[in-house]
Design a protein around this motif. Sequence first.
Motif, PDB file in Angstrom:
ATOM      1  N   VAL A  33       0.789   0.720 -10.114  1.00 45.17           N
ATOM      2  CA  VAL A  33       1.633   0.769  -8.914  1.00 45.17           C
ATOM      3  C   VAL A  33       1.701  -0.655  -8.366  1.00 45.17           C
ATOM      4  O   VAL A  33       0.666  -1.320  -8.273  1.00 45.17           O
ATOM      5  CB  VAL A  33       0.946   1.660  -7.844  1.00 45.17           C
ATOM      6  CG1 VAL A  33       1.741   1.703  -6.552  1.00 45.17           C
ATOM      7  CG2 VAL A  33       0.691   3.054  -8.401  1.00 45.17           C
ATOM      8  N   LEU A  34       2.899  -1.101  -8.024  1.00 46.31           N
ATOM      9  CA  LEU A  34       3.042  -2.469  -7.503  1.00 46.31           C
ATOM     10  C   LEU A  34       3.625  -2.438  -6.094  1.00 46.31           C
ATOM     11  O   LEU A  34       4.690  -1.861  -5.869  1.00 46.31           O
ATOM     12  CB  LEU A  34       3.973  -3.285  -8.415  1.00 46.31           C
ATOM     13  CG  LEU A  34       4.309  -4.698  -7.948  1.00 46.31           C
ATOM     14  CD1 LEU A  34       3.086  -5.609  -8.001  1.00 46.31           C
ATOM     15  CD2 LEU A  34       5.442  -5.295  -8.786  1.00 46.31           C
ATOM     16  N   LEU A  35       2.910  -3.050  -5.154  1.00 49.46           N
ATOM     17  CA  LEU A  35       3.411  -3.192  -3.784  1.00 49.46           C
ATOM     18  C   LEU A  35       3.591  -4.685  -3.519  1.00 49.46           C
ATOM     19  O   LEU A  35       2.735  -5.479  -3.915  1.00 49.46           O
ATOM     20  CB  LEU A  35       2.416  -2.616  -2.775  1.00 49.46           C
ATOM     21  CG  LEU A  35       1.924  -1.176  -3.015  1.00 49.46           C
ATOM     22  CD1 LEU A  35       1.018  -0.735  -1.879  1.00 49.46           C
ATOM     23  CD2 LEU A  35       3.082  -0.213  -3.136  1.00 49.46           C
ATOM     24  N   PHE A  36       4.678  -5.054  -2.859  1.00 49.17           N
ATOM     25  CA  PHE A  36       4.866  -6.489  -2.620  1.00 49.17           C
ATOM     26  C   PHE A  36       5.657  -6.803  -1.357  1.00 49.17           C
ATOM     27  O   PHE A  36       6.444  -6.000  -0.881  1.00 49.17           O
ATOM     28  CB  PHE A  36       5.512  -7.183  -3.826  1.00 49.17           C
ATOM     29  CG  PHE A  36       6.842  -6.608  -4.244  1.00 49.17           C
ATOM     30  CD1 PHE A  36       6.908  -5.627  -5.223  1.00 49.17           C
ATOM     31  CD2 PHE A  36       8.034  -7.041  -3.665  1.00 49.17           C
ATOM     32  CE1 PHE A  36       8.121  -5.090  -5.626  1.00 49.17           C
ATOM     33  CE2 PHE A  36       9.255  -6.513  -4.056  1.00 49.17           C
ATOM     34  CZ  PHE A  36       9.300  -5.532  -5.042  1.00 49.17           C
ATOM     35  N   ALA A  62      -5.862  -5.505  -8.659  1.00 46.96           N
ATOM     36  CA  ALA A  62      -5.536  -6.937  -8.642  1.00 46.96           C
ATOM     37  C   ALA A  62      -4.653  -7.211  -7.433  1.00 46.96           C
ATOM     38  O   ALA A  62      -3.992  -6.297  -6.916  1.00 46.96           O
ATOM     39  CB  ALA A  62      -4.801  -7.342  -9.916  1.00 46.96           C
ATOM     40  N   ALA A  63      -4.671  -8.439  -6.976  1.00 43.87           N
ATOM     41  CA  ALA A  63      -3.803  -8.842  -5.864  1.00 43.87           C
ATOM     42  C   ALA A  63      -3.609 -10.343  -5.945  1.00 43.87           C
ATOM     43  O   ALA A  63      -4.414 -11.051  -6.570  1.00 43.87           O
ATOM     44  CB  ALA A  63      -4.433  -8.463  -4.521  1.00 43.87           C
ATOM     45  N   ILE A 116       3.651 -11.974  -1.752  1.00 42.99           N
ATOM     46  CA  ILE A 116       2.319 -11.343  -1.804  1.00 42.99           C
ATOM     47  C   ILE A 116       2.429 -10.075  -2.640  1.00 42.99           C
ATOM     48  O   ILE A 116       3.403  -9.319  -2.490  1.00 42.99           O
ATOM     49  CB  ILE A 116       1.825 -10.972  -0.383  1.00 42.99           C
ATOM     50  CG1 ILE A 116       1.979 -12.147   0.588  1.00 42.99           C
ATOM     51  CG2 ILE A 116       0.365 -10.528  -0.423  1.00 42.99           C
ATOM     52  CD1 ILE A 116       1.630 -11.803   2.030  1.00 42.99           C
ATOM     53  N   PHE A 117       1.449  -9.827  -3.505  1.00 41.17           N
ATOM     54  CA  PHE A 117       1.508  -8.589  -4.293  1.00 41.17           C
ATOM     55  C   PHE A 117       0.144  -7.919  -4.399  1.00 41.17           C
ATOM     56  O   PHE A 117      -0.896  -8.556  -4.224  1.00 41.17           O
ATOM     57  CB  PHE A 117       2.075  -8.844  -5.705  1.00 41.17           C
ATOM     58  CG  PHE A 117       1.204  -9.747  -6.552  1.00 41.17           C
ATOM     59  CD1 PHE A 117       1.407 -11.112  -6.573  1.00 41.17           C
ATOM     60  CD2 PHE A 117       0.183  -9.215  -7.345  1.00 41.17           C
ATOM     61  CE1 PHE A 117       0.613 -11.948  -7.359  1.00 41.17           C
ATOM     62  CE2 PHE A 117      -0.617 -10.034  -8.132  1.00 41.17           C
ATOM     63  CZ  PHE A 117      -0.407 -11.404  -8.148  1.00 41.17           C
ATOM     64  N   PRO A 122      -3.682  -6.937   0.259  1.00 34.97           N
ATOM     65  CA  PRO A 122      -3.851  -7.952  -0.793  1.00 34.97           C
ATOM     66  C   PRO A 122      -4.607  -9.183  -0.305  1.00 34.97           C
ATOM     67  O   PRO A 122      -5.485  -9.707  -1.003  1.00 34.97           O
ATOM     68  CB  PRO A 122      -2.422  -8.300  -1.210  1.00 34.97           C
ATOM     69  CG  PRO A 122      -1.505  -7.565  -0.302  1.00 34.97           C
ATOM     70  CD  PRO A 122      -2.281  -6.532   0.426  1.00 34.97           C
ATOM     71  N   MET A 123      -4.292  -9.628   0.924  1.00 39.19           N
ATOM     72  CA  MET A 123      -4.982 -10.808   1.442  1.00 39.19           C
ATOM     73  C   MET A 123      -6.462 -10.512   1.665  1.00 39.19           C
ATOM     74  O   MET A 123      -7.323 -11.365   1.436  1.00 39.19           O
ATOM     75  CB  MET A 123      -4.326 -11.276   2.747  1.00 39.19           C
ATOM     76  CG  MET A 123      -3.005 -11.946   2.519  1.00 39.19           C
ATOM     77  SD  MET A 123      -3.154 -13.252   1.285  1.00 39.19           S
ATOM     78  CE  MET A 123      -1.768 -14.263   1.633  1.00 39.19           C
ATOM     79  N   ALA A 124      -6.769  -9.281   2.103  1.00 41.13           N
ATOM     80  CA  ALA A 124      -8.174  -8.909   2.325  1.00 41.13           C
ATOM     81  C   ALA A 124      -8.939  -8.907   1.001  1.00 41.13           C
ATOM     82  O   ALA A 124     -10.079  -9.386   0.929  1.00 41.13           O
ATOM     83  CB  ALA A 124      -8.242  -7.526   2.976  1.00 41.13           C
TER      84      ALA A 124
END
Length: 341
Positions: free
Chosen positions: A112-115, A161-162, A133-134, A284-286
Motif C-alpha cells: 500500500v502506498l500513501l504519499f 518503509a518511508a 513524502i511517502f 512517514p516523518m515519525a
Amino acid sequence: MPQIKFMTLARHIVEEERKYPKATGELSNLLHDLSLAAKVISLEVNKAGLADILGFTGDNNVHGEQVKKLDIFANDMLVKAMDHGGHLCVMASEEEEDIIPIPEQFKIGKYVLLFDPLDGSSNIDANVSIGTIFSIYRRVTPDGHPRTMADCLQPGVNQVAAGYIIYGSSTIFVYTAGKGVHAFTLDPAFGEFLLSHTNIQIPKKGKIYSINEGNYLYWHPGLKKYIKYLQEEDKKTKRPYSGRYIGSMVADIHRNMLYGGIFMYPADSRHPTGKLRLQYECNPMAFIVEQAGGRATNGKIRIMEVQPEKLHQRVPIFIGSEEDVLMVEKFMAESEEHPDK
Ligand code: FDP
C-alpha cells in the motif's frame, strides 16, 4: 588522492534487500520506481521558475486549499509511475479525496502506498525547498482483492518503509526500510542518486526550534511556557535556542535531522487537531525520525501509535531530537495538571 566510493540508490536498495533471505524484491522495486518518479518531479521543480507552470490552476484540493500546477504534476507522475508495477493493491494521496485504485488491467500486489506529492507547496513561487513524502505498508486485507480503505487506515507502526525527497539546493532522497536512515543526493550530470549520508543519527538534543510563532495566541499554555523557556539564557542547557521556521515540513525536519532540534505543528484553539496529515506527512516523518534515534509524538503518545479513522486525518506533531520532544511533553503535561500555573 582520496578514494571515492560511489553507491547508487538502486544498488543500495538491492544490497539492503540481500540481508533478508526471504525478501521477494517487491519492496526494492517499489523504492526504485519511486526514485524514478522523484527524478522526473525534481526536473520539473527545477524548471518551475522558467516554465509557465507557476501560478494557480484555479482548482481547489480536497482540503479546500488552492492547488498549483506542480502539485498536480507531481501527483499524476507518482500515480502513473506506481500503478502498473504489480506490487501495490491501493494508493492514497494528499491531493485526492478518495483512495486511488490500481487499474483493472494491472496485477494487484501486496503493498500500500500513501504519499504527499509536493509538501510545502505554498512555498513554490518563492523558490523555497519543498518535498515529496511517502509511506509503504503491507496490505491487511486478503491478497487478490483490489482497493480497500482498511489498507490505508493502518497505524504508522505498521509501516515497512518511508521516505522523503527534498527538492532544495540539491535533490536528496531519504529513506528507511526499518534499518536506519540513508540519504542519496541526485547528481544532475549522471541522473543518479548517490549515497551521501549513511545511517543518519539525529542529535539527542538540539539548539533549534521550528514552529509557526504567528499562532502563539492560540497555543496550549504549556507550549507557550516551553517556547519562552527555550528563549531564556542558560549556558548549562545551551539556551537560548535558535528559531528556524521555513514553513515547509520536509525542509524543516531535514535540517533538524542533521543539526538536531525540534519541529512542532501543535493543536491550537482554532485548529484542535493541528494542521498536518497523519498518514501522508506525520507517520512517514515519525518513522524516519525514530529510525534516526529521535522521537515523534502528538504531545502525549507516539505518532505511529495513533489509529487513523479517516483518510485525511490531521494530528498535532512534536518531532525531532529526543530530549527536546520529551521536554515539550513535560511542559504541556505540567500545565494540564496546573492550568493556572
Ligand atoms: P504547505 O501548506 O505550504 O503545503 O503540510 C503543509 C505545510 O505546508 C507543511 O509543509 C508546513 O510545515 C506547514 O504546512 C506550514 O503551515 P503554516 O503556514 O501554517 O505554518
